[in-house]
Design a protein around this motif. Sequence first.
Motif, PDB file in Angstrom:
ATOM      1  N   ASP A   1      -2.526  22.507  -2.146  1.00 15.35           N
ATOM      2  CA  ASP A   1      -1.559  22.989  -3.135  1.00 15.35           C
ATOM      3  C   ASP A   1      -2.000  24.274  -3.813  1.00 15.35           C
ATOM      4  OD1 ASP A   1       0.426  20.797  -3.005  1.00 15.35           O
ATOM      5  OD2 ASP A   1      -1.264  19.579  -3.673  1.00 15.35           O
TER       6      ASP A   1
ATOM      7  N   ALA B   1       1.372  19.493 -12.839  1.00 15.65           N
ATOM      8  CA  ALA B   1       0.722  18.817 -11.710  1.00 15.65           C
ATOM      9  C   ALA B   1      -0.801  18.903 -11.746  1.00 15.65           C
ATOM     10  CB  ALA B   1       1.229  19.399 -10.397  1.00 15.65           C
TER      11      ALA B   1
ATOM     12  N   LEU C   1       2.477  15.577  -4.186  1.00 15.93           N
ATOM     13  CA  LEU C   1       2.744  15.891  -5.593  1.00 15.93           C
ATOM     14  C   LEU C   1       4.225  15.838  -5.901  1.00 15.93           C
ATOM     15  CD1 LEU C   1       0.327  18.858  -6.435  1.00 15.93           C
ATOM     16  CD2 LEU C   1       0.251  16.529  -7.324  1.00 15.93           C
ATOM     17  N   ARG C   2       5.039  16.186  -4.903  1.00 13.52           N
ATOM     18  CA  ARG C   2       6.484  16.226  -5.128  1.00 13.52           C
ATOM     19  C   ARG C   2       7.216  15.220  -4.242  1.00 13.52           C
ATOM     20  NH1 ARG C   2       5.646  22.271  -3.919  1.00 13.52           N
ATOM     21  NH2 ARG C   2       3.668  21.321  -3.324  1.00 13.52           N
TER      22      ARG C   2
ATOM     23  N   GLU D   1      -2.786  15.711 -12.209  1.00 16.48           N
ATOM     24  CA  GLU D   1      -2.584  14.579 -11.308  1.00 16.48           C
ATOM     25  C   GLU D   1      -3.896  14.119 -10.671  1.00 16.48           C
ATOM     26  OE1 GLU D   1       0.478  12.853 -10.412  1.00 16.48           O
ATOM     27  OE2 GLU D   1       0.991  13.813 -12.310  1.00 16.48           O
TER      28      GLU D   1
ATOM     29  N   ARG E   1       7.283  12.535 -11.359  1.00 11.69           N
ATOM     30  CA  ARG E   1       7.129  13.653 -10.433  1.00 11.69           C
ATOM     31  C   ARG E   1       6.941  14.942 -11.225  1.00 11.69           C
ATOM     32  NH1 ARG E   1      11.714  15.141  -5.882  1.00 11.69           N
ATOM     33  NH2 ARG E   1      10.546  16.763  -4.778  1.00 11.69           N
ATOM     34  N   PRO E   2       5.829  15.675 -11.021  1.00  8.83           N
ATOM     35  CA  PRO E   2       5.611  16.905 -11.791  1.00  8.83           C
ATOM     36  C   PRO E   2       6.708  17.932 -11.534  1.00  8.83           C
ATOM     37  CG  PRO E   2       3.605  16.223 -10.643  1.00  8.83           C
ATOM     38  CD  PRO E   2       4.719  15.394 -10.093  1.00  8.83           C
TER      39      PRO E   2
ATOM     40  N   TYR F   1      -0.016  26.514  -6.709  1.00  7.74           N
ATOM     41  CA  TYR F   1      -0.562  26.816  -8.028  1.00  7.74           C
ATOM     42  C   TYR F   1      -0.581  28.326  -8.270  1.00  7.74           C
ATOM     43  CZ  TYR F   1      -2.302  21.982  -8.392  1.00  7.74           C
ATOM     44  OH  TYR F   1      -2.399  20.617  -8.470  1.00  7.74           O
TER      45      TYR F   1
ATOM     46  N   ARG G   1      -3.746  10.147 -11.275  1.00  4.60           N
ATOM     47  CA  ARG G   1      -3.467   9.193 -10.193  1.00  4.60           C
ATOM     48  C   ARG G   1      -4.449   8.016 -10.216  1.00  4.60           C
ATOM     49  NH1 ARG G   1       0.040  11.350  -6.045  1.00  4.60           N
ATOM     50  NH2 ARG G   1       1.334  12.872  -7.142  1.00  4.60           N
TER      51      ARG G   1
ATOM     52  N   LEU H   1      -3.632  13.144  -1.954  1.00  2.00           N
ATOM     53  CA  LEU H   1      -4.171  13.058  -3.309  1.00  2.00           C
ATOM     54  C   LEU H   1      -4.320  11.603  -3.737  1.00  2.00           C
ATOM     55  CD1 LEU H   1      -5.070  15.033  -5.513  1.00  2.00           C
ATOM     56  CD2 LEU H   1      -2.819  14.761  -6.568  1.00  2.00           C
TER      57      LEU H   1
END
Length: 323
Positions: free
Chosen positions: A192, A120, A85-86, A123, A113-114, A196, A127, A160
Amino acid sequence: MKFGLSLVLMLAVTPSIAEPAAGVAYLHDTSVEERPLSMSIWYPSEEKASATIGGNPVFKGVSATRDAQFPKGALPLVVVSHGGLRSATDSGAWLSSSIAQAGYVVVELNGPRPDNAAIALNEIWQRPQDIHRAIDLVQADATWGPRIDESKVSVVGFALGATAALSVAGAKMDVDEYMRSCATGSESEGPDCGWYAAQGVTLSETSQEGVAGLARDPRVTSVIAINPEYPAVLGSIAEEVGALRIYLGTPEAAGGGDQADRSVVIPDASIFDAFAVCTPAGPDILAAEDGDSSICGVSAETRESIHLETARAVISFLRDHSE
């Protein structure tokens, strides 16, 4: 397909600047204002490396040849979606360049990039949309469209990105089960969930319409899923799509299970080995920034070996499905 390169050169993770390296170019799309998409396009080249792609203080870059001459004829297309995610731009360059040198046009996706967990959340369905969109863009592009064999389109995804790859291959998602994925003890818990929770975000806030709208892309003929996230909420892919699952670590450790697909297990690896080789200073930089220095793995040599094994498995599978 081999363009005169030995297997060693085709699979080299960081070739010398004096050796042949994959060609690289870029395609940017801003037609979706809230989600600009940048694509690194890799392709076979016998020209000497002239640039380093994807490097930063933590991770080593990959040698490449900017705007190298393109070989004659149309080549199969491979879309690469890195899962972090990052993750930084071109996190999958080590694999994209290797696939390209084996005779493919490889499009690595670099979406926005969130900045935080709330952004995020979506995503999970954005994606797969990025993959659909990238195929549209490359096939319609005046330069790249004629260079692509539209009958041979594959997707390679990490984490992901692997979930996205299975989605475009027709795997339906159990939306209700996904929304419960961060519940304590859930079989489908994702990596994640802690991030969150720390920001007060729950998966129930994910756009249900977006998740429910996930759909197969009929142009995709094969997929490679490396440690897909949320495997327990995904159904089977379309029968006509070839699939390879690669587990960095045991299938159980990677969150997998009994799958009918062809699979490769690299037991001494971990999902962190989906990232590039770290610089000598990488572990210290991560530790100083309260990051996880284990992201760098055991050693650079071990990660290079895992990358080589992964690339061999991917390329072997692609060749079986692009003959």
